[in-house]
Design a protein around this motif. Sequence first.
Motif, PDB file in Angstrom:
ATOM      1  N   TRP A 111       0.843  -1.189   0.000  1.00  0.00           N
ATOM      2  CA  TRP A 111       0.000   0.000   0.000  1.00  0.00           C
ATOM      3  C   TRP A 111       0.880   1.242   0.000  1.00  0.00           C
ATOM      4  CZ3 TRP A 111      -5.395  -0.490   0.242  1.00  0.00           C
ATOM      5  CH2 TRP A 111      -5.867  -1.766   0.557  1.00  0.00           C
ATOM      6  N   ASP A 112       0.609   2.196  -0.901  1.00  0.00           N
ATOM      7  CA  ASP A 112       1.336   3.452  -0.861  1.00  0.00           C
ATOM      8  C   ASP A 112       0.696   4.397   0.157  1.00  0.00           C
ATOM      9  OD1 ASP A 112      -0.900   4.695  -2.050  1.00  0.00           O
ATOM     10  OD2 ASP A 112      -0.017   4.714  -4.055  1.00  0.00           O
ATOM     11  N   LYS A 113       1.241   5.573   0.307  1.00  0.00           N
ATOM     12  CA  LYS A 113       0.785   6.507   1.331  1.00  0.00           C
ATOM     13  C   LYS A 113      -0.635   7.022   1.061  1.00  0.00           C
ATOM     14  CE  LYS A 113       5.504   7.974   2.259  1.00  0.00           C
ATOM     15  NZ  LYS A 113       6.502   9.078   2.224  1.00  0.00           N
ATOM     16  N   ASN A 114      -1.084   6.895  -0.191  1.00  0.00           N
ATOM     17  CA  ASN A 114      -2.426   7.352  -0.548  1.00  0.00           C
ATOM     18  C   ASN A 114      -3.474   6.258  -0.420  1.00  0.00           C
ATOM     19  OD1 ASN A 114      -1.502   9.989  -1.285  1.00  0.00           O
ATOM     20  ND2 ASN A 114      -0.746   9.135  -3.216  1.00  0.00           N
ATOM     21  N   GLY A 115      -3.058   5.083   0.041  1.00  0.00           N
ATOM     22  CA  GLY A 115      -4.003   3.994   0.236  1.00  0.00           C
ATOM     23  C   GLY A 115      -4.278   3.177  -1.011  1.00  0.00           C
ATOM     24  N   LYS A 116      -3.408   3.282  -2.018  1.00  0.00           N
ATOM     25  CA  LYS A 116      -3.549   2.482  -3.234  1.00  0.00           C
ATOM     26  C   LYS A 116      -2.633   1.266  -3.125  1.00  0.00           C
ATOM     27  CE  LYS A 116      -3.004   2.596  -8.251  1.00  0.00           C
ATOM     28  NZ  LYS A 116      -2.590   3.420  -9.422  1.00  0.00           N
ATOM     29  N   HIS A 117      -3.148   0.092  -3.448  1.00  0.00           N
ATOM     30  CA  HIS A 117      -2.328  -1.107  -3.309  1.00  0.00           C
ATOM     31  C   HIS A 117      -1.948  -1.705  -4.661  1.00  0.00           C
ATOM     32  CE1 HIS A 117      -6.085  -3.450  -3.966  1.00  0.00           C
ATOM     33  NE2 HIS A 117      -5.251  -4.386  -4.417  1.00  0.00           N
ATOM     34  N   THR A 118      -0.803  -2.389  -4.644  1.00  0.00           N
ATOM     35  CA  THR A 118      -0.356  -3.195  -5.773  1.00  0.00           C
ATOM     36  C   THR A 118      -0.040  -4.590  -5.245  1.00  0.00           C
ATOM     37  OG1 THR A 118       1.936  -2.469  -5.439  1.00  0.00           O
ATOM     38  CG2 THR A 118       0.613  -1.246  -7.037  1.00  0.00           C
ATOM     39  N   THR A 119      -0.077  -5.577  -6.127  1.00  0.00           N
ATOM     40  CA  THR A 119       0.183  -6.950  -5.734  1.00  0.00           C
ATOM     41  C   THR A 119       1.653  -7.280  -5.967  1.00  0.00           C
ATOM     42  OG1 THR A 119      -2.072  -7.600  -6.303  1.00  0.00           O
ATOM     43  CG2 THR A 119      -0.449  -9.368  -6.103  1.00  0.00           C
ATOM     44  N   LEU A 120       2.327  -7.749  -4.916  1.00  0.00           N
ATOM     45  CA  LEU A 120       3.734  -8.114  -5.015  1.00  0.00           C
ATOM     46  C   LEU A 120       3.918  -9.578  -5.391  1.00  0.00           C
ATOM     47  CD1 LEU A 120       5.193  -6.330  -1.837  1.00  0.00           C
ATOM     48  CD2 LEU A 120       5.096  -5.466  -4.188  1.00  0.00           C
ATOM     49  N   ILE A 121       3.091 -10.455  -4.817  1.00  0.00           N
ATOM     50  CA  ILE A 121       3.201 -11.893  -5.055  1.00  0.00           C
ATOM     51  C   ILE A 121       1.805 -12.470  -5.243  1.00  0.00           C
ATOM     52  CG2 ILE A 121       3.869 -14.126  -4.076  1.00  0.00           C
ATOM     53  CD1 ILE A 121       5.942 -12.689  -2.422  1.00  0.00           C
TER      54      ILE A 121
END
Length: 303
Positions: A111-121
């Motif tokens: 999750w970045d500081k703006n609350g947006k997530h990306t999938t790592l695995i």
Amino acid sequence: MQKTSPLFLACSFLFLGVVQAQITDLRSLLAPGATVELLGDGYKFTEGPTPDKNGNVYFTDQPNNTILRWDATSGEISTFAAASGRSNGLYFDKKGNLVACADMDNQLWSWDKNGKHTTLIENYDNKLLNGPNDLWVDKKGGIYFTDPLYKRDYWTRDPAMQQDGQHVYYLSPGGKTLTRVAEDLKQPNGIVGTTNGKTLYVADIGDRKTYVYDIQKDGSLANKKLFVEMGSDGMTLDSQGNVYLTGRSGVMIYDKSGAEIGNIPTGKGWTANVCFGGKDRKTLFITAMDAVYGVKMNVPGAK
């Protein structure tokens, strides 16, 4: 959020039929007169506390699918993510991103500081993971995480074990390579490493043991040794290298040799996890069942 006095907290435990045992502290780790203070309650099951660089603590309410934030200045608790992917364990990376064990689809999210997530695995060896549970980020940016199997009623996948066992994994810095680093544990759960990047503690909660490993330059583990005859749901370290484990007895504290030096009961049936937070990193933040607690300490958490 609800705050309360230590007296009300003690009375609450008595009303619930649970008598809080005496806090023990053999090394003056706790601040003078320290008590277990209720910081917030009304959750379903709290987990995964971790501090940001300012001492604010993020934690999860996994059944309610949320990540919450305790403010180190005001003591207020707010929602960081209302759809967290059923996140469990949390840890901040060196860039300030919040890495989460997203149990909904058995993945790691960032999750970045703006609350947006990306999938790592998304998987290992083209198979789903069992259910990433707890994690620790090393000083190089590599991520160690445990992958036990706890069958969830919200899964749409086959609830059976996806991998050939319950293992510990390492995601290399930059997310290029995912490798298994421990394959001989029954049910790994809590995990934490030292700030110098040389030592990793892993709790085998299924075998009621916690082990300590030497971390190699390539991220692999060597020289496995029994640390204590206690498993743990979560764990943290203080600046002196003492190890804090959690479970039915609240928070158990051990020194580097594995000698028991303290116990902080919560009066709950299960204490899930623990970290150091607050502006001075001297508040021990504890997640236990439907609540979160704080204890003032003399010693800060490891940085």
